[in-house]
Structure formats: C-alpha cells, structure tokens
Design a protein around this motif. Structure first.
Motif, PDB file in Angstrom:
ATOM      1  N   SER A 109       0.826  -1.204   0.000  1.00  0.00           N
ATOM      2  CA  SER A 109       0.000   0.000   0.000  1.00  0.00           C
ATOM      3  C   SER A 109       0.863   1.257   0.000  1.00  0.00           C
ATOM      4  CB  SER A 109      -0.940  -0.001   1.208  1.00  0.00           C
ATOM      5  OG  SER A 109      -0.204   0.001   2.427  1.00  0.00           O
ATOM      6  N   GLU A 110       1.980   1.232   0.716  1.00  0.00           N
ATOM      7  CA  GLU A 110       2.862   2.401   0.729  1.00  0.00           C
ATOM      8  C   GLU A 110       3.523   2.610  -0.628  1.00  0.00           C
ATOM      9  OE1 GLU A 110       6.773   4.158   3.086  1.00  0.00           O
ATOM     10  OE2 GLU A 110       5.336   2.869   4.133  1.00  0.00           O
ATOM     11  N   ARG A 113       0.964   4.013  -2.980  1.00  0.00           N
ATOM     12  CA  ARG A 113       0.701   5.416  -2.671  1.00  0.00           C
ATOM     13  C   ARG A 113       1.822   6.312  -3.200  1.00  0.00           C
ATOM     14  NH1 ARG A 113      -0.664   4.582   2.020  1.00  0.00           N
ATOM     15  NH2 ARG A 113       1.336   4.799   3.092  1.00  0.00           N
ATOM     16  N   THR A 117       1.186   9.105  -6.117  1.00  0.00           N
ATOM     17  CA  THR A 117       1.472  10.519  -5.849  1.00  0.00           C
ATOM     18  C   THR A 117       2.470  11.073  -6.858  1.00  0.00           C
ATOM     19  OG1 THR A 117       1.075  10.217  -3.483  1.00  0.00           O
ATOM     20  CG2 THR A 117       2.354  12.145  -4.141  1.00  0.00           C
TER      21      THR A 117
END
Length: 336
Positions: A109-110, A113, A117
C-alpha cells in the motif's frame, strides 16, 4: 514583514503588459510569431512580476515533459547518493529536472501510494534504484504506461525493464578468489541486506568457494552500518579458523575490523579483510582497506542514458553493465 503569498500568473502578466492572456501565452511559448515591441512589453512584465511558468501547465500545452522521477529507499548512503548524483548531472545536462520519491517500506500500500502521488505529476519517465527489496518491489509495481529503467547491483536475466548494473557478483567472485590465492583455506562473508535470495556479492563469494572446493561458512547477516559490522564480528573474533573476511560494504569492514582488533586479532596478520564500494575513507583507514571499487556515479549516468534512449526511440535499450575493480591495499595478506 508580511509574506506575499500571491503567485503571479498569466492574468497578472497580461494585465501589467496591457495585452490579452493569449498574447502572453504566444510570447512565452514562442510557437507563434509576434512583433518585437509586443514581445518586449510582455517580457518586461514577466521580469517585474518575477513570473515563473508552471511546469505542469507547460507540459499540458506543449506535450513535452521534462521531469524525471527517481524512486529510492535511501538518499544519503554512499551508493544511493552517488547514483543519484550521476542521474541528476546527466538529466540536467539533457534539460531535465529530477524529482526524488523516497519509498521507505516494501508494504504494497505504501509503494502504491508513492507511485500514485509521483505519477500525478507530468513525468517524462522514471528511474528505480533497485539496491534493496523495496526497490525490487517498487519496480515490480510500476505501471507499463510509464517509461521506466532501473539501476541495480547484481546482474540478472532480462526482465522487460532496461537495467544498468554494477555486476557486484563479479566483484564478490574476484575478491574471494583473491583471498584464496593468498593462501586462506576459506573466506567468511559478512553480508548486507539482500534484494532477493542473497546479494550478487554473496553469489560471487559462494561461486568462488565452490569452484575452489573450499568450505562454505554460514553467511553472517548484517545491515549497512559500521556498528552492525562491529556487532556481527564480535563472535568471529573468538574463532581462530576465521582468517579472511569479505564484507558487503566498506562500513561493515571498518566496524568488523574494530571488533577484531579489540579482541587482539591483527589486521591483516591474523585476519584479512576486504570491503566493497571503495568509499572515500577506505584508503585513509589504517591499515588502508582492500576493497572492490564500484563507480556509482557512472551507474547513475548510465541509468539515465538508458532512459534517454527509451524516450528518444520508444525502444527498450539493452542492459548496461560494468565490471567492478579490486583495489589491493593493506588490509589483506597471506595468513600468518
């Protein structure tokens, strides 16, 4: 003194110059001829307002993107920082701007993300520094819609993403053969964290021992820091059978040497030590450190060159690899 937070835009330039917004756009883009008098009026307003064109807006209008994103877990350690230096220098010379996205965890998930971004910006392409498990996972997660290349240590079969390699497997192999040639019966290995099943340095170390018919000791796992090398080597100091140590980087080598010396083991009379990377301090240490030199700045330049070729031609270039060089100094010798 209060800070003026208003950022001047095209409307402000047009108002000050007494022209339309479309005229300002034509002057700044240079794509449509305008009179010299009109151009000077607009440029005078630009200078007075200290107007800076918005890169994202320019990319949207022109279709040309100048920003290159670099994904990395770390930006301050020697190999990462020197690779980033090579990327930035080459990108700047080619008219590109580099933005850095730090990905601190291999958590999916990181990573998603961080990618989402970063890709929200108008990018020309992206580079992944694949020195660790986070880099591997980040490269695997990158969408095919973005031109991507990677910088890595160990060579591996073609993956569909162009890679620039250091070939640290060859470095580990040569360093181990060198220690064996001095007369050591085997070589212990103090390893940095692995990207996959072991590192290239570890693979080269193991291959050299296997070819020589030497015993293959258990790998000693550490991180990247001198203190980690120190802690890991304390147990080795009590083993008289340890006469040669290949370390995954120079920092581990320095820490290991300190632990060995504190327990009366002399370098290189009792234990030979070989590091990896040839960091600037390696030749200043006493005794000066025998190490495997890897040119990380050149790796960064080669990696950007692969991306530039991909952007220019639309065709994935062949991988690039350069062999490391063993630098013989004072920390390795024949066993006493």
């Amino acid at each position: 003194m209060p800070i003026d937070r208003h950022v001047p835009g095209l409307i402000d330039v047009a108002s000050l110059a007494g022209v339309s917004v479309s005229t300002v756009s034509r002057v700044l883009s240079g794509r449509t001829p305008v009179s010299e008098k009109l151009r000077e009026k607009v440029m005078a307003a630009v200078r007075e307002l200290d107007y800076r064109p918005n890169a994202a807006a320019q990319a949207l209008v022109s279709g040309k993107r100048s920003t290159v994103a670099v994904f990395a877990r770390n930006t301050i350690r020697f190999g990462y920082a020197a690779t980033l230096q090579g990327i930035e220098e080459s990108a700047r010379a080619a008219g590109h701007v580099v933005m850095i996205a730090v990905v601190e965890s291999a958590d999916a998930s990181e990573i998603d993300r961080a990618i989402a971004t970063t890709l929200s910006q108008p990018l020309a392409g992206a580079i992944v520094i694949e020195f660790d498990a986070v880099g591997v996972a980040t490269l695997d997660a990158m969408p095919n819609s973005v031109p991507v290349v990677a910088a890595a240590g160990a060579r591996r079969p073609a993956s569909g993403r162009p890679h620039a390699f250091l070939d640290d497997e060859a470095g580990g192999y040569e360093a181990t053969r060198y220690l064996l040639s001095l007369g050591h019966r085997t070589v212990h290995h103090l390893a940095i964290p692995a990207t996959r099943e072991g590192t290239g340095r570890e693979w080269g170390w193991r291959r050299a021992l296997d070819e020589a018919g030497a015993d293959v000791p258990p790998v000693i796992r550490a991180d990247y820091s001198p203190s980690s090398g120190y802690d890991a080597a304390r147990a080795l100091a009590e083993d008289a059978g340890v006469t040669a140590l290949l370390c995954g980087n120079d920092e581990l080598a320095i820490g290991a040497a300190r632990a060995l010396q504190e327990r009366g083991r002399r370098i290189p009379e009792d234990v030979s030590i070989v590091g990896f990377d040839d960091q600037p301090f390696a030749q200043m240490w006493v005794p000066s450190l025998t190490t495997v030199a890897q040119d990380f700045t050149d790796l960064g330049r080669r990696t950007f060159g692969l991306l530039q070729s991909l952007l220019d031609t639309g065709v994935a270039p062949a991988d690039s690899a350069v062999l490391p060089v063993l630098i013989e100094r004072e920390s390795a010798a024949a066993p006493a």
